[in-house]
Design a protein around this motif. Structure first.
Motif, PDB file in Angstrom:
ATOM      1  N   ALA A  83       0.835  -1.204   0.000  1.00 22.26           N
ATOM      2  CA  ALA A  83       0.000   0.000   0.000  1.00 22.26           C
ATOM      3  C   ALA A  83       0.872   1.257   0.000  1.00 22.26           C
ATOM      4  O   ALA A  83       0.586   2.229  -0.710  1.00 22.26           O
ATOM      5  CB  ALA A  83      -0.927  -0.002   1.210  1.00 22.26           C
ATOM      6  N   VAL A  84       1.957   1.238   0.770  1.00 25.98           N
ATOM      7  CA  VAL A  84       2.881   2.375   0.795  1.00 25.98           C
ATOM      8  C   VAL A  84       3.539   2.560  -0.570  1.00 25.98           C
ATOM      9  O   VAL A  84       3.650   3.685  -1.086  1.00 25.98           O
ATOM     10  CB  VAL A  84       3.952   2.183   1.891  1.00 25.98           C
ATOM     11  CG1 VAL A  84       5.054   3.237   1.768  1.00 25.98           C
ATOM     12  CG2 VAL A  84       3.319   2.251   3.278  1.00 25.98           C
ATOM     13  N   LEU A  85       3.952   1.435  -1.176  1.00 24.34           N
ATOM     14  CA  LEU A  85       4.622   1.518  -2.475  1.00 24.34           C
ATOM     15  C   LEU A  85       3.710   2.112  -3.540  1.00 24.34           C
ATOM     16  O   LEU A  85       4.192   2.744  -4.482  1.00 24.34           O
ATOM     17  CB  LEU A  85       5.106   0.126  -2.903  1.00 24.34           C
ATOM     18  CG  LEU A  85       5.821   0.063  -4.261  1.00 24.34           C
ATOM     19  CD1 LEU A  85       7.104   0.895  -4.236  1.00 24.34           C
ATOM     20  CD2 LEU A  85       6.139  -1.373  -4.643  1.00 24.34           C
ATOM     21  N   GLN A  86       2.383   1.912  -3.407  1.00 22.93           N
ATOM     22  CA  GLN A  86       1.457   2.445  -4.407  1.00 22.93           C
ATOM     23  C   GLN A  86       1.692   3.934  -4.629  1.00 22.93           C
ATOM     24  O   GLN A  86       1.555   4.428  -5.753  1.00 22.93           O
ATOM     25  CB  GLN A  86       0.010   2.233  -3.938  1.00 22.93           C
ATOM     26  CG  GLN A  86      -0.504   0.806  -4.056  1.00 22.93           C
ATOM     27  CD  GLN A  86      -1.012   0.469  -5.450  1.00 22.93           C
ATOM     28  OE1 GLN A  86      -0.802   1.217  -6.382  1.00 22.93           O
ATOM     29  NE2 GLN A  86      -1.667  -0.665  -5.575  1.00 22.93           N
ATOM     30  N   PHE A  87       2.046   4.661  -3.575  1.00 28.74           N
ATOM     31  CA  PHE A  87       2.228   6.100  -3.698  1.00 28.74           C
ATOM     32  C   PHE A  87       3.510   6.464  -4.451  1.00 28.74           C
ATOM     33  O   PHE A  87       3.647   7.569  -4.955  1.00 28.74           O
ATOM     34  CB  PHE A  87       2.246   6.755  -2.314  1.00 28.74           C
ATOM     35  CG  PHE A  87       0.894   6.805  -1.673  1.00 28.74           C
ATOM     36  CD1 PHE A  87      -0.018   7.785  -2.021  1.00 28.74           C
ATOM     37  CD2 PHE A  87       0.513   5.848  -0.737  1.00 28.74           C
ATOM     38  CE1 PHE A  87      -1.278   7.831  -1.434  1.00 28.74           C
ATOM     39  CE2 PHE A  87      -0.737   5.882  -0.145  1.00 28.74           C
ATOM     40  CZ  PHE A  87      -1.633   6.873  -0.496  1.00 28.74           C
ATOM     41  N   PHE A  88       4.453   5.523  -4.509  1.00 31.39           N
ATOM     42  CA  PHE A  88       5.720   5.797  -5.185  1.00 31.39           C
ATOM     43  C   PHE A  88       5.936   4.895  -6.398  1.00 31.39           C
ATOM     44  O   PHE A  88       7.006   4.925  -7.010  1.00 31.39           O
ATOM     45  CB  PHE A  88       6.884   5.584  -4.207  1.00 31.39           C
ATOM     46  CG  PHE A  88       6.744   6.326  -2.913  1.00 31.39           C
ATOM     47  CD1 PHE A  88       6.768   7.712  -2.880  1.00 31.39           C
ATOM     48  CD2 PHE A  88       6.569   5.645  -1.713  1.00 31.39           C
ATOM     49  CE1 PHE A  88       6.636   8.399  -1.697  1.00 31.39           C
ATOM     50  CE2 PHE A  88       6.428   6.324  -0.524  1.00 31.39           C
ATOM     51  CZ  PHE A  88       6.463   7.707  -0.512  1.00 31.39           C
ATOM     52  N   LEU A 111      -0.704   9.308 -13.201  1.00 29.33           N
ATOM     53  CA  LEU A 111      -1.831   9.159 -12.289  1.00 29.33           C
ATOM     54  C   LEU A 111      -1.779  10.252 -11.222  1.00 29.33           C
ATOM     55  O   LEU A 111      -0.711  10.602 -10.729  1.00 29.33           O
ATOM     56  CB  LEU A 111      -1.798   7.781 -11.624  1.00 29.33           C
ATOM     57  CG  LEU A 111      -1.883   6.569 -12.560  1.00 29.33           C
ATOM     58  CD1 LEU A 111      -1.889   5.282 -11.737  1.00 29.33           C
ATOM     59  CD2 LEU A 111      -3.116   6.624 -13.449  1.00 29.33           C
ATOM     60  N   SER A 112      -2.945  10.761 -10.878  1.00 27.87           N
ATOM     61  CA  SER A 112      -3.026  11.807  -9.862  1.00 27.87           C
ATOM     62  C   SER A 112      -2.844  11.214  -8.471  1.00 27.87           C
ATOM     63  O   SER A 112      -2.937   9.990  -8.278  1.00 27.87           O
ATOM     64  CB  SER A 112      -4.380  12.513  -9.941  1.00 27.87           C
ATOM     65  OG  SER A 112      -5.419  11.615  -9.577  1.00 27.87           O
ATOM     66  N   ASP A 116      -3.798   7.459  -7.084  1.00 31.57           N
ATOM     67  CA  ASP A 116      -2.862   6.614  -6.330  1.00 31.57           C
ATOM     68  C   ASP A 116      -3.449   6.239  -4.972  1.00 31.57           C
ATOM     69  O   ASP A 116      -3.346   5.085  -4.537  1.00 31.57           O
ATOM     70  CB  ASP A 116      -1.531   7.343  -6.128  1.00 31.57           C
ATOM     71  CG  ASP A 116      -0.664   7.327  -7.376  1.00 31.57           C
ATOM     72  OD1 ASP A 116      -0.830   6.411  -8.197  1.00 31.57           O
ATOM     73  OD2 ASP A 116       0.166   8.236  -7.525  1.00 31.57           O
ATOM     74  N   ALA A 117      -4.060   7.218  -4.301  1.00 28.21           N
ATOM     75  CA  ALA A 117      -4.657   6.958  -2.990  1.00 28.21           C
ATOM     76  C   ALA A 117      -5.806   5.964  -3.106  1.00 28.21           C
ATOM     77  O   ALA A 117      -5.948   5.061  -2.281  1.00 28.21           O
ATOM     78  CB  ALA A 117      -5.143   8.260  -2.371  1.00 28.21           C
ATOM     79  N   ARG A 118      -6.634   6.131  -4.138  1.00 22.35           N
ATOM     80  CA  ARG A 118      -7.758   5.218  -4.334  1.00 22.35           C
ATOM     81  C   ARG A 118      -7.273   3.800  -4.635  1.00 22.35           C
ATOM     82  O   ARG A 118      -7.797   2.824  -4.103  1.00 22.35           O
ATOM     83  CB  ARG A 118      -8.645   5.723  -5.467  1.00 22.35           C
ATOM     84  CG  ARG A 118      -9.914   4.919  -5.670  1.00 22.35           C
ATOM     85  CD  ARG A 118     -10.903   5.629  -6.581  1.00 22.35           C
ATOM     86  NE  ARG A 118     -10.330   5.900  -7.896  1.00 22.35           N
ATOM     87  CZ  ARG A 118     -10.025   7.099  -8.352  1.00 22.35           C
ATOM     88  NH1 ARG A 118     -10.217   8.164  -7.575  1.00 22.35           N
ATOM     89  NH2 ARG A 118      -9.532   7.267  -9.560  1.00 22.35           N
ATOM     90  N   MET A 167      -0.021  -1.620 -11.104  1.00 21.61           N
ATOM     91  CA  MET A 167       0.853  -0.461 -10.926  1.00 21.61           C
ATOM     92  C   MET A 167       1.404   0.024 -12.264  1.00 21.61           C
ATOM     93  O   MET A 167       1.611   1.219 -12.471  1.00 21.61           O
ATOM     94  CB  MET A 167       2.026  -0.824 -10.004  1.00 21.61           C
ATOM     95  CG  MET A 167       1.664  -0.944  -8.544  1.00 21.61           C
ATOM     96  SD  MET A 167       3.133  -1.329  -7.562  1.00 21.61           S
ATOM     97  CE  MET A 167       2.386  -1.572  -5.951  1.00 21.61           C
ATOM     98  N   VAL A 168       1.632  -0.915 -13.170  1.00 26.53           N
ATOM     99  CA  VAL A 168       2.159  -0.575 -14.494  1.00 26.53           C
ATOM    100  C   VAL A 168       1.031  -0.375 -15.496  1.00 26.53           C
ATOM    101  O   VAL A 168       0.967   0.625 -16.217  1.00 26.53           O
ATOM    102  CB  VAL A 168       3.096  -1.692 -15.006  1.00 26.53           C
ATOM    103  CG1 VAL A 168       3.761  -1.274 -16.320  1.00 26.53           C
ATOM    104  CG2 VAL A 168       4.132  -2.054 -13.962  1.00 26.53           C
ATOM    105  N   TRP A 169       0.116  -1.303 -15.522  1.00 21.72           N
ATOM    106  CA  TRP A 169      -0.919  -1.366 -16.549  1.00 21.72           C
ATOM    107  C   TRP A 169      -1.845  -0.161 -16.519  1.00 21.72           C
ATOM    108  O   TRP A 169      -2.255   0.340 -17.580  1.00 21.72           O
ATOM    109  CB  TRP A 169      -1.698  -2.658 -16.380  1.00 21.72           C
ATOM    110  CG  TRP A 169      -2.827  -2.881 -17.357  1.00 21.72           C
ATOM    111  CD1 TRP A 169      -4.112  -3.216 -17.066  1.00 21.72           C
ATOM    112  CD2 TRP A 169      -2.761  -2.843 -18.776  1.00 21.72           C
ATOM    113  NE1 TRP A 169      -4.861  -3.364 -18.204  1.00 21.72           N
ATOM    114  CE2 TRP A 169      -4.040  -3.138 -19.278  1.00 21.72           C
ATOM    115  CE3 TRP A 169      -1.735  -2.559 -19.687  1.00 21.72           C
ATOM    116  CZ2 TRP A 169      -4.333  -3.177 -20.640  1.00 21.72           C
ATOM    117  CZ3 TRP A 169      -2.031  -2.591 -21.055  1.00 21.72           C
ATOM    118  CH2 TRP A 169      -3.305  -2.895 -21.506  1.00 21.72           C
TER     119      TRP A 169
END
Length: 226
Positions: A83-88, A111-112, A116-118, A167-169
């Motif tokens: 979940a943390v990595l999603q932001f980066f 992505l905004s 990313d948060a969603r 994360m990529v797609w």
């Protein structure tokens, strides 16, 4: 087409990239800070609770809190780290694309923060719910010795494979109706390797970043083939 072993080999080969190291440092620091706060809260909460109902036994409550923190950390580390990595994630994906797939990097969508948060929140909720659903079966499998560990590995391999691919797609998907580039078995192999790394001390701190980089190679390898 790039296979799963080759994707991880390339990901490991780029771990020294300063952009990847920067994401690794940020995600590790935030993940460890979250678990430190959780451990302190569990220790103080359990100590206070025991002291309120059994005066003089607050230290026992503190020990219970520490045990709960360790168990909770083991169960939730992979969920929180991802979940943390999603932001980066964009930074990892961009670093890999800039080196290996410059054409894809030029056409990617940014992505905004809200997106990313969603994505992070939906992934976190999905992971917690699926692991809770698997918990009763895992308890029954305790008698087998290895069944519980294998079940949680399989469940999280499935979850991680999907999250890492997305994360990529999501940065390249032409439309919501477009089929994902990776098949179920490839996603399972990707998630399975990362889930295994998350069980190994120190490797578990590298696993999410390496997984995101490997997913980038797999997605673009399949897109180039298609």
């Amino acid at each position: 087409m790039i296979g799963v072993p080759a994707a991880f080999a390339r990901a490991l080969g780029q771990i020294g990239d300063r952009r990847v190291l920067a994401v690794l440092a940020k995600s590790m620091a935030i993940t460890l800070a979250i678990f430190a706060a959780f451990a302190v809260a569990a220790w103080r909460g359990a100590a206070t609770l025991i002291e309120n109902y059994a005066a003089g036994y607050g230290e026992i409550g503190g020990l219970i809190g520490i045990v709960l923190a360790i168990i909770g950390g083991w169960l939730l580390f992979r969920v929180v780290a991802l979940a943390v990595l999603q932001f980066f994630a964009d930074e990892v994906v961009l670093a890999v694309e800039a080196r290996y797939y410059p054409d894809a990097a030029r056409t990617a969508r940014q992505l905004s923060f809200a997106q990313d948060a969603r994505n992070a929140a939906s992934g976190l909720i999905r992971a917690v719910l699926v692991n809770l659903m698997a918990l009763p079966v895992a308890l029954l499998l305790l008698v087998t010795g290895v069944g519980t560990a294998l079940l949680f590995w399989a469940v999280n391999a499935w979850l991680l494979g999907r999250e890492l691919m997305d994360m990529v797609w999501l940065r390249h998907q032409p439309s919501a109706a477009t089929a994902p580039p990776l098949g179920a078995l490839t996603r399972l192999a990707l998630g399975g390797i990362v889930a295994g790394m998350l069980l190994i001390p120190f490797a578990n701190l590298l696993a999410p970043v390496i997984g995101a980089a490997a997913a980038t190679h797999l997605v673009h390898g399949r897109r180039m083939r298609g």
